[in-house]
Design a protein around this motif. Structure first.
Motif, PDB file in Angstrom:
ATOM      1  N   ARG A   6       0.863  -1.170   0.000  1.00 41.57           N
ATOM      2  CA  ARG A   6       0.000   0.000   0.000  1.00 41.57           C
ATOM      3  C   ARG A   6       0.902   1.223   0.000  1.00 41.57           C
ATOM      4  O   ARG A   6       1.777   1.350   0.848  1.00 41.57           O
ATOM      5  CB  ARG A   6      -0.847  -0.041   1.267  1.00 41.57           C
ATOM      6  CG  ARG A   6      -2.053   0.840   1.256  1.00 41.57           C
ATOM      7  CD  ARG A   6      -2.866   0.527   2.516  1.00 41.57           C
ATOM      8  NE  ARG A   6      -4.071   1.288   2.668  1.00 41.57           N
ATOM      9  CZ  ARG A   6      -5.098   1.307   1.813  1.00 41.57           C
ATOM     10  NH1 ARG A   6      -5.072   0.635   0.756  1.00 41.57           N
ATOM     11  NH2 ARG A   6      -6.163   2.035   2.029  1.00 41.57           N
ATOM     12  N   CYS A   7       0.698   2.125  -0.948  1.00 46.29           N
ATOM     13  CA  CYS A   7       1.595   3.280  -1.085  1.00 46.29           C
ATOM     14  C   CYS A   7       1.501   4.193   0.138  1.00 46.29           C
ATOM     15  O   CYS A   7       0.408   4.619   0.500  1.00 46.29           O
ATOM     16  CB  CYS A   7       1.242   4.072  -2.343  1.00 46.29           C
ATOM     17  SG  CYS A   7       2.212   5.581  -2.487  1.00 46.29           S
ATOM     18  N   PRO A   8       2.644   4.508   0.768  1.00 49.91           N
ATOM     19  CA  PRO A   8       2.645   5.401   1.928  1.00 49.91           C
ATOM     20  C   PRO A   8       2.214   6.823   1.551  1.00 49.91           C
ATOM     21  O   PRO A   8       1.783   7.577   2.409  1.00 49.91           O
ATOM     22  CB  PRO A   8       4.106   5.404   2.382  1.00 49.91           C
ATOM     23  CG  PRO A   8       4.735   4.246   1.708  1.00 49.91           C
ATOM     24  CD  PRO A   8       3.984   4.017   0.442  1.00 49.91           C
ATOM     25  N   GLY A   9       2.337   7.144   0.273  1.00 43.69           N
ATOM     26  CA  GLY A   9       2.011   8.504  -0.163  1.00 43.69           C
ATOM     27  C   GLY A   9       0.527   8.675  -0.438  1.00 43.69           C
ATOM     28  O   GLY A   9      -0.098   9.617   0.049  1.00 43.69           O
ATOM     29  N   CYS A  10      -0.072   7.780  -1.220  1.00 43.47           N
ATOM     30  CA  CYS A  10      -1.448   7.990  -1.679  1.00 43.47           C
ATOM     31  C   CYS A  10      -2.376   6.832  -1.354  1.00 43.47           C
ATOM     32  O   CYS A  10      -3.574   6.899  -1.624  1.00 43.47           O
ATOM     33  CB  CYS A  10      -1.456   8.260  -3.184  1.00 43.47           C
ATOM     34  SG  CYS A  10      -1.052   6.805  -4.174  1.00 43.47           S
ATOM     35  N   GLY A  11      -1.841   5.760  -0.795  1.00 46.01           N
ATOM     36  CA  GLY A  11      -2.691   4.617  -0.460  1.00 46.01           C
ATOM     37  C   GLY A  11      -2.946   3.683  -1.637  1.00 46.01           C
ATOM     38  O   GLY A  11      -3.615   2.671  -1.489  1.00 46.01           O
TER      39      GLY A  11
ATOM     40  N   VAL B 267       7.652   1.771  -8.095  1.00 52.16           N
ATOM     41  CA  VAL B 267       7.100   3.109  -8.270  1.00 52.16           C
ATOM     42  C   VAL B 267       5.569   3.036  -8.273  1.00 52.16           C
ATOM     43  O   VAL B 267       4.978   2.189  -8.950  1.00 52.16           O
ATOM     44  CB  VAL B 267       7.615   3.750  -9.577  1.00 52.16           C
ATOM     45  CG1 VAL B 267       6.969   5.108  -9.809  1.00 52.16           C
ATOM     46  CG2 VAL B 267       9.130   3.880  -9.535  1.00 52.16           C
ATOM     47  N   CYS B 268       4.945   3.918  -7.494  1.00 50.44           N
ATOM     48  CA  CYS B 268       3.491   3.942  -7.371  1.00 50.44           C
ATOM     49  C   CYS B 268       2.867   4.592  -8.612  1.00 50.44           C
ATOM     50  O   CYS B 268       3.271   5.684  -9.013  1.00 50.44           O
ATOM     51  CB  CYS B 268       3.101   4.716  -6.118  1.00 50.44           C
ATOM     52  SG  CYS B 268       1.339   5.059  -6.014  1.00 50.44           S
ATOM     53  N   GLY B 269       1.892   3.886  -9.196  1.00 50.64           N
ATOM     54  CA  GLY B 269       1.213   4.419 -10.370  1.00 50.64           C
ATOM     55  C   GLY B 269       0.316   5.603 -10.029  1.00 50.64           C
ATOM     56  O   GLY B 269      -0.032   6.393 -10.898  1.00 50.64           O
ATOM     57  N   GLY B 270      -0.048   5.731  -8.777  1.00 50.52           N
ATOM     58  CA  GLY B 270      -0.945   6.807  -8.371  1.00 50.52           C
ATOM     59  C   GLY B 270      -0.231   8.134  -8.188  1.00 50.52           C
ATOM     60  O   GLY B 270      -0.625   9.146  -8.770  1.00 50.52           O
ATOM     61  N   CYS B 271       0.840   8.147  -7.392  1.00 52.06           N
ATOM     62  CA  CYS B 271       1.480   9.425  -7.037  1.00 52.06           C
ATOM     63  C   CYS B 271       2.924   9.515  -7.532  1.00 52.06           C
ATOM     64  O   CYS B 271       3.558  10.559  -7.397  1.00 52.06           O
ATOM     65  CB  CYS B 271       1.441   9.628  -5.522  1.00 52.06           C
ATOM     66  SG  CYS B 271       2.430   8.445  -4.601  1.00 52.06           S
ATOM     67  N   GLY B 272       3.450   8.440  -8.089  1.00 49.56           N
ATOM     68  CA  GLY B 272       4.837   8.490  -8.552  1.00 49.56           C
ATOM     69  C   GLY B 272       5.841   8.314  -7.430  1.00 49.56           C
ATOM     70  O   GLY B 272       7.042   8.416  -7.634  1.00 49.56           O
TER      71      GLY B 272
HETATM   72 ZN   LIG Z   1       1.234   6.588  -4.305  1.00 53.66          ZN
END
Ligand SMILES: [Zn+2]
Ligand SMILES: [Zn+2]
Length: 189
Positions: free
Chosen positions: A4-9, A26-31
């Motif tokens: 789970r992305c720490p930045g955007c979930g 790399v998170c596809g949601g927030c980079g």
């Molecule tokens: Zn993210």
């Protein structure tokens, strides 16, 4: 269990090669970028052996901005990570999990570290010595700011120039004695 992305979930991570050849999720949601300790040390080892797969020029233009203060959870351990300001003229910090040692960087932060030659120093940023240095830097910046606020930019710069000149002069003692006399300063100090 999916990370789970720490930045955007978000949960859509892809493994990518970042600037300098670092492999990271790399998170596809927030980079945002999750750098496990294994991947980071593999990157360092590759660097040391001189086997640099496309050092990738750091993309100029968009700079990484300041972070939000929100606490982040390690995507692997689900524990709170600790936030460490980078300093060295960079306004952001990096989050590190004390449990697994992994780092989370927001989008563009890795590129900014690389542009400042700090990409091989990531693992030192959380150290006491590094953080003490950052705190000292903030103090100095704060002093400089308050001087500008009180004197104006031009006079603050002139005062700084004269101070540097006296501090580095071989007849500094003569100059100080002169200043004391002319400005009627007390003799001690
Ligand atoms: Zn993210
Ligand atoms: Zn962890």
């Amino acid at each position: 269990m999916a990370m789970r992305c720490p930045g955007c979930g978000g949960k859509a991570f892809t493994v990518q090669r970042a600037a300098g050849g670092l492999e990271a999720a790399v998170c596809g949601g927030c980079g945002g970028m999750w750098v496990s300790v294994q991947r980071y040390f593999a990157f360092l080892a590759e660097r040391e052996s001189g086997d640099q797969s496309s050092p990738g020029p750091a993309t100029p233009g968009e700079e990484a901005g300041a972070d939000s203060e929100a606490l982040k959870l390690c995507p692997v351990c689900q524990k709170f990570m600790r936030y460490y300001p980078v300093g060295h003229g960079l306004v952001f910090g990096v989050d590190r999990c004390g449990d697994c040692g992994g780092f989370f960087l927001n989008a563009k932060e890795w590129e900014a570290l690389a542009a400042h030659g700090l990409e091989t120093r990531l693992h030192f940023i959380p150290s006491d010595a590094w953080q003490a240095e950052v705190a000292r830097g903030l103090r100095t910046a704060h002093d400089a700011e308050s001087l500008v606020r009180r004197l104006g930019a031009e006079d603050a710069a002139e005062l700084e120039r004269v101070t540097e000149w006296i501090a580095g002069h071989r007849h500094r003692d003569v100059m100080m004695a002169h200043l004391r006399e002319r400005l009627h300063l007390p003799v001690h100090g």
